[in-house]
Design a protein around this motif. Structure first.
Motif, PDB file in Angstrom:
ATOM      1  N   ARG A 126       0.867  -1.181   0.000  1.00 24.81           N
ATOM      2  CA  ARG A 126       0.000   0.000   0.000  1.00 24.81           C
ATOM      3  C   ARG A 126       0.901   1.228   0.000  1.00 24.81           C
ATOM      4  O   ARG A 126       1.852   1.291   0.786  1.00 24.81           O
ATOM      5  N   THR A 154      -2.019   5.856  -3.494  1.00 22.16           N
ATOM      6  CA  THR A 154      -2.913   6.918  -3.025  1.00 22.16           C
ATOM      7  C   THR A 154      -2.114   8.188  -2.729  1.00 22.16           C
ATOM      8  O   THR A 154      -0.891   8.151  -2.610  1.00 22.16           O
ATOM      9  N   HIS A 250      -3.699   8.107   7.794  1.00 17.35           N
ATOM     10  CA  HIS A 250      -4.104   7.555   6.493  1.00 17.35           C
ATOM     11  C   HIS A 250      -3.756   6.073   6.399  1.00 17.35           C
ATOM     12  O   HIS A 250      -4.614   5.236   6.072  1.00 17.35           O
ATOM     13  N   TRP A 254      -6.129   2.671   6.605  1.00 18.73           N
ATOM     14  CA  TRP A 254      -6.142   1.773   5.438  1.00 18.73           C
ATOM     15  C   TRP A 254      -5.811   0.338   5.881  1.00 18.73           C
ATOM     16  O   TRP A 254      -6.452  -0.621   5.470  1.00 18.73           O
ATOM     17  N   MET A 265      -9.306  10.373   1.179  1.00 25.86           N
ATOM     18  CA  MET A 265      -8.066   9.853   0.599  1.00 25.86           C
ATOM     19  C   MET A 265      -8.017  10.248  -0.871  1.00 25.86           C
ATOM     20  O   MET A 265      -9.050  10.275  -1.547  1.00 25.86           O
ATOM     21  N   CYS A 287     -12.800   2.582   5.331  1.00 24.27           N
ATOM     22  CA  CYS A 287     -11.814   1.505   5.156  1.00 24.27           C
ATOM     23  C   CYS A 287     -12.188   0.298   6.002  1.00 24.27           C
ATOM     24  O   CYS A 287     -12.654   0.457   7.134  1.00 24.27           O
ATOM     25  N   TYR A 292      -9.806   0.335   0.919  1.00 27.13           N
ATOM     26  CA  TYR A 292     -10.650   1.532   1.041  1.00 27.13           C
ATOM     27  C   TYR A 292     -11.858   1.345   0.134  1.00 27.13           C
ATOM     28  O   TYR A 292     -11.803   0.611  -0.862  1.00 27.13           O
TER      29      TYR A 292
END
Ligand code: NAD
Ligand code: LMR
Length: 325
Positions: A126, A154, A250, A254, A265, A287, A292
């Motif tokens: 991620r 992201t 964040h 997630w 996001m 999430c 997400y």
């Protein structure tokens, strides 16, 4: 059974944001109190001595969860087998400088890192891009990592989201934790759109509680949109601890989920809400651990449409400026 360590890539490791972020990562603030981490720190060659100083300080904290640290100036080493990547390294905007000035220099950095991500990272990794212009850097990263799942790339809108929460809570006289369903749409730039239409405080409509539409339009939106500039003016340097905190929020959300709570996001567009595919754009999401989920089907009224179109237009222009160069 002990968990095997997660490999975490962090770029810009000698910088201000990382001076806060790395210690919280090693403490367990993203992956929880039972998950060891190996930090894979990327910097430019001139900054490697400074990173080694930060590593000494990490050692001196004796964090039980810190299972190893790699320091390198080679993106292929930094991204090798990584589970999570915080892309922070970039040139920050200084006083009087426009973010657009940074577009081209940063495009080159994120092209090289996209190629390394593509070759070396785990496909399940991620990725959050924090380095500005964050949304466009993330789009460039994705374009240069064709074998890596785009949905795992992201950009950070969470600082804007947290800034909005804090302003709303102060105006309404309620605790930040009572708020939900706040959204920040678009680019991490002054064109972003902090949206209170669906927001609640303890389950009740926030716009009804505050009851001041003029304050929302003439005060809240510009305050949140210009907050990064206000911090630079006051501190002489861009926000660092609050940016690190937002990146932690964040990635924690997630990896661990939000229990139905909305967060904002920057995610690769699926074409919904009139946001063209190819852009990485702030939207409201919830999430569940590792995933997400866009909040779908929200009505977009005339004001929201004009705000969205403005920020989408800027994202398109940023990508076009790079394509032309
Ligand atoms: P900083 O200048 O203190 O640190 C940046 C570090 O990145 C430097 O040590 C630099 O050597 C390193 N770096 C530059 N090119 C690199 C590369 N190719 N590979 C690896 N490292 C590289 O800056 P900072 O205050 O830590 O901010 C970092 C970035 O985050 C800036 O772009 C800033 O504008 C951005 N930012 C974003 C948000 C957001 O909400 N998205 C908020 C605050 C700051
Ligand atoms: C921020 O929002 O604090 C940063 O993105 C600062 C900047 O460079 O605009």
């Amino acid at each position: 059974m002990p968990h095997s360590a997660k490999r975490v890539t962090v770029t810009g490791a000698a910088g201000q944001i990382c001076y806060s972020l790395l210690f919280r990562l090693a403490k367990g603030d993203v992956f929880g109190p039972d998950q060891p981490v190996i930090l894979q720190l990327l910097e430019i060659p001139q900054a490697l001595p400074a990173v080694r100083g930060v590593v000494m300080e990490l050692e001196d904290c004796a964090f039980p969860l810190l299972a190893g640290v790699v320091v390198t100036d080679d993106p292929a080493v930094a991204f090798r087998d990584t589970d999570a990547a915080f892309l922070i390294g970039a040139r920050p905007r200084s006083k009087g400088m426009e973010r657009r000035d940074l577009l081209l220099a940063n495009a080159e950095i994120f092209k090289v890192q996209g190629q390394a991500l593509d070759k070396a990272a785990r496909r399940e990794a991620r990725v959050i891009v924090v380095g500005n212009p964050a949304n466009t850097n993330a789009a460039i990263l994705a374009a240069n990592a064709p074998g890596f799942p785009t949905e795992n790339i992201t950009a950070m809108l969470r600082l804007d989201h947290n800034r909005a929460l804090s302003q709303f809570a102060a105006k309404a006289g309620v605790p930040v934790g009572s708020l939900d369903r706040v959204a920040v749409w678009g680019n991490h730039s002054p064109t972003m759109f902090p949206d209170w239409r669906f927001a609640t405080a303890n389950g009740k409509s926030l716009p009804d509680l505050i009851g001041d539409g003029d304050w929302y339009k003439s005060k809240l939106i510009p305050t949140v949109a210009q907050r990064g500039t206000a911090v630079i003016e006051a501190r002489g340097a861009s926000s660092a601890a609050s940016a690190a905190n937002a990146a932690i929020d964040h990635m924690r959300d997630w990896f661990q989920g939000t229990n139905g709570r909305w967060v904002s996001m920057g995610v690769p567009s699926d074409g919904s809400y009139g946001i063209p595919k190819g852009l990485i754009c702030g939207v409201p999401v919830t999430c569940t651990p590792g995933q997400y989920h866009r909040v779908t089907g929200l009505p977009i009224d005339e004001f929201a449409r004009s705000m969205l179109d403005r920020t989408i237009g800027e994202l398109k222009e940023e990508l076009a400026a790079i394509a032309k160069s």
